[in-house]
Design a protein around this motif. Structure first.
Motif, PDB file in Angstrom:
ATOM      1  N   SER A 189      -7.646  86.653 -22.630  1.00  0.00           N
ATOM      2  CA  SER A 189      -6.377  86.687 -21.699  1.00  0.00           C
ATOM      3  C   SER A 189      -6.198  87.758 -20.920  1.00  0.00           C
ATOM      4  N   TRP A 190      -7.204  89.034 -21.232  1.00  0.00           N
ATOM      5  CA  TRP A 190      -6.623  90.139 -20.108  1.00  0.00           C
ATOM      6  C   TRP A 190      -7.240  89.906 -18.668  1.00  0.00           C
ATOM      7  N   LYS A 191      -8.295  89.129 -18.470  1.00  0.00           N
ATOM      8  CA  LYS A 191      -8.621  88.882 -17.175  1.00  0.00           C
ATOM      9  C   LYS A 191      -7.676  87.896 -16.459  1.00  0.00           C
ATOM     10  N   PRO A 192      -7.128  86.900 -16.972  1.00  0.00           N
ATOM     11  CA  PRO A 192      -6.188  86.275 -16.288  1.00  0.00           C
ATOM     12  C   PRO A 192      -4.866  86.973 -15.730  1.00  0.00           C
ATOM     13  N   ALA A 193      -4.518  87.713 -16.879  1.00  0.00           N
ATOM     14  CA  ALA A 193      -3.425  88.781 -16.920  1.00  0.00           C
ATOM     15  C   ALA A 193      -3.535  89.568 -15.567  1.00  0.00           C
ATOM     16  N   LEU A 194      -4.960  90.196 -15.530  1.00  0.00           N
ATOM     17  CA  LEU A 194      -5.214  91.213 -14.316  1.00  0.00           C
ATOM     18  C   LEU A 194      -4.854  90.540 -13.055  1.00  0.00           C
ATOM     19  N   PHE A 195      -5.440  89.226 -13.033  1.00  0.00           N
ATOM     20  CA  PHE A 195      -5.364  88.529 -11.620  1.00  0.00           C
ATOM     21  C   PHE A 195      -4.111  87.944 -11.381  1.00  0.00           C
ATOM     22  N   ALA A 196      -3.171  87.803 -12.297  1.00  0.00           N
ATOM     23  CA  ALA A 196      -1.848  87.379 -11.985  1.00  0.00           C
ATOM     24  C   ALA A 196      -1.220  88.455 -11.340  1.00  0.00           C
ATOM     25  N   LEU A 226     -14.066  82.435  -8.440  1.00  0.00           N
ATOM     26  CA  LEU A 226     -15.274  82.831  -8.394  1.00  0.00           C
ATOM     27  C   LEU A 226     -15.783  83.937  -9.644  1.00  0.00           C
ATOM     28  N   MET A 227     -14.844  84.519 -10.161  1.00  0.00           N
ATOM     29  CA  MET A 227     -15.124  85.523 -11.282  1.00  0.00           C
ATOM     30  C   MET A 227     -14.797  85.010 -12.709  1.00  0.00           C
ATOM     31  N   LEU A 228     -13.823  84.003 -12.862  1.00  0.00           N
ATOM     32  CA  LEU A 228     -13.499  83.536 -13.921  1.00  0.00           C
ATOM     33  C   LEU A 228     -13.592  82.256 -14.298  1.00  0.00           C
ATOM     34  N   THR A 229     -13.487  81.685 -15.519  1.00  0.00           N
ATOM     35  CA  THR A 229     -13.635  80.370 -15.848  1.00  0.00           C
ATOM     36  C   THR A 229     -12.520  79.517 -15.138  1.00  0.00           C
ATOM     37  N   TRP A 230     -12.865  78.078 -15.038  1.00  0.00           N
ATOM     38  CA  TRP A 230     -11.586  77.599 -14.476  1.00  0.00           C
ATOM     39  C   TRP A 230     -10.432  77.646 -15.468  1.00  0.00           C
ATOM     40  N   ARG A 231     -10.334  77.763 -16.759  1.00  0.00           N
ATOM     41  CA  ARG A 231      -9.130  77.715 -17.691  1.00  0.00           C
ATOM     42  C   ARG A 231      -8.735  79.092 -17.303  1.00  0.00           C
ATOM     43  N   ILE A 264     -12.466  75.975  -7.398  1.00  0.00           N
ATOM     44  CA  ILE A 264     -13.256  77.025  -7.010  1.00  0.00           C
ATOM     45  C   ILE A 264     -14.262  77.264  -8.364  1.00  0.00           C
ATOM     46  N   ALA A 265     -13.469  77.281  -9.241  1.00  0.00           N
ATOM     47  CA  ALA A 265     -14.336  77.698 -10.535  1.00  0.00           C
ATOM     48  C   ALA A 265     -15.249  76.687 -11.138  1.00  0.00           C
ATOM     49  N   ALA A 309     -12.806  83.822   2.509  1.00  0.00           N
ATOM     50  CA  ALA A 309     -14.010  83.179   1.814  1.00  0.00           C
ATOM     51  C   ALA A 309     -15.088  83.694   1.837  1.00  0.00           C
ATOM     52  N   ALA A 310     -15.575  84.242   3.005  1.00  0.00           N
ATOM     53  CA  ALA A 310     -16.817  84.820   3.024  1.00  0.00           C
ATOM     54  C   ALA A 310     -16.951  86.201   2.385  1.00  0.00           C
ATOM     55  N   VAL A 311     -15.760  87.078   2.623  1.00  0.00           N
ATOM     56  CA  VAL A 311     -15.863  88.337   1.949  1.00  0.00           C
ATOM     57  C   VAL A 311     -15.759  88.162   0.437  1.00  0.00           C
ATOM     58  N   ALA A 312     -14.767  87.364  -0.143  1.00  0.00           N
ATOM     59  CA  ALA A 312     -14.924  87.029  -1.617  1.00  0.00           C
ATOM     60  C   ALA A 312     -16.067  86.378  -2.109  1.00  0.00           C
ATOM     61  N   SER A 313     -16.821  85.933  -1.362  1.00  0.00           N
ATOM     62  CA  SER A 313     -18.177  85.241  -2.006  1.00  0.00           C
ATOM     63  C   SER A 313     -19.382  86.258  -2.024  1.00  0.00           C
ATOM     64  N   LEU A 314     -19.288  87.370  -0.899  1.00  0.00           N
ATOM     65  CA  LEU A 314     -20.018  88.387  -0.880  1.00  0.00           C
ATOM     66  C   LEU A 314     -19.692  89.394  -2.217  1.00  0.00           C
ATOM     67  N   VAL A 315     -18.300  89.617  -2.239  1.00  0.00           N
ATOM     68  CA  VAL A 315     -17.930  90.356  -3.389  1.00  0.00           C
ATOM     69  C   VAL A 315     -18.283  90.032  -4.715  1.00  0.00           C
ATOM     70  N   ALA A 316     -18.152  88.563  -4.813  1.00  0.00           N
ATOM     71  CA  ALA A 316     -18.322  88.133  -6.273  1.00  0.00           C
ATOM     72  C   ALA A 316     -19.687  87.926  -6.572  1.00  0.00           C
ATOM     73  N   ALA A 317     -20.563  87.764  -5.492  1.00  0.00           N
ATOM     74  CA  ALA A 317     -21.881  87.451  -5.579  1.00  0.00           C
ATOM     75  C   ALA A 317     -22.480  88.888  -5.910  1.00  0.00           C
ATOM     76  N   GLY A 318     -22.092  89.797  -5.345  1.00  0.00           N
ATOM     77  CA  GLY A 318     -22.302  91.557  -5.815  1.00  0.00           C
ATOM     78  C   GLY A 318     -22.119  91.695  -7.282  1.00  0.00           C
ATOM     79  N   LEU A 319     -20.831  91.395  -7.718  1.00  0.00           N
ATOM     80  CA  LEU A 319     -20.431  91.858  -9.048  1.00  0.00           C
ATOM     81  C   LEU A 319     -21.165  90.885 -10.130  1.00  0.00           C
TER      82      LEU A 319
END
Length: 202
Positions: free
Chosen positions: A28-35, A68-73, A120-121, A188-198
């Motif tokens: 649950s901490w990841k969904p809370a962080l993104f919220a 891009l970084m979380l599961t769909w749930r 996306i997820a 979308a381009a920046v997010a994809s590069l960041v997510a792929a790098g992470l």
């Protein structure tokens, strides 16, 4: 005399409860962080676009990263929590808006975040291999997912709802929103590069 020592049956039960609590916290901490990040991105400022009542914010960028970084749930839970906070009256939307934003011109875009982040997820795929080529291919997949979910799906909801509320034809709404579309393609381009790098670091 009674003993306070836990019975053998109680010990596994207590250990199981602690284990469940840890799993819930880990999930649950990841969904809370993104919220929270969605609220911060809305509070950080907005850029008005002439001809449309909807401002530019970094919210779609955070939505794309969440997908891009979380599961769909997890991604869906993050956006649902954010929307629920606004619906409950908390000033988490752009300009410090809350409940009324969900019935205003930007309502479709806000509501579109939920199906958009889930799309996306679900279609982003997985990055299992390492190396520059694998990272590049992952970034391309991520961009396609971010574009389809974060632009196509979100804007479909946004255009339809804004057209219904304002009475303007969908084509007029779409033309007035081209500034948003171009900006979100870049996001979308920046997010994809960041997510792929992470993902490569993980």
């Amino acid at each position: 005399m009674q003993s306070n020592t836990p019975t053998p049956a109680a010990q596994p039960s207590a250990a199981k409860s602690v284990s469940v609590a840890r799993r819930v916290a880990a999930v649950s901490w990841k969904p809370a962080l993104f919220a929270v990040l969605m609220w911060v991105s809305a509070a950080a400022g907005e850029i008005p676009i002439p001809g449309t009542p909807v401002p530019i914010t970094l919210q779609t960028f955070v939505v794309m990263l969440a997908g891009l970084m979380l599961t769909w749930r997890q991604a869906g839970a993050a956006v649902a929590a954010y929307l629920a906070a606004g619906a409950a009256g908390l000033p988490v939307f752009a300009g410090g808006a809350s409940t009324m934003a969900l019935v205003g011109p930007s309502a479709g875009f806000l509501l579109g975040f939920l199906p958009g982040v889930v799309v996306i997820a679900l279609i982003k795929g997985k990055t299992g291999a390492h190396g520059a080529k694998a990272t590049f291919l992952a970034a391309l997949r991520y961009f396609a997912a971010a574009f389809l979910g974060g632009v196509v799906v979100v804007y479909a909801f946004g255009f339809l709802v804004q057209s219904a509320l304002t009475g303007a034809p969908i084509a007029v709404v779409a033309i007035a929103s081209m500034g948003f579309v171009i900006g979100d393609v870049v996001k979308a381009a920046v997010a994809s590069l960041v997510a792929a790098g992470l993902a490569k670091l993980r």
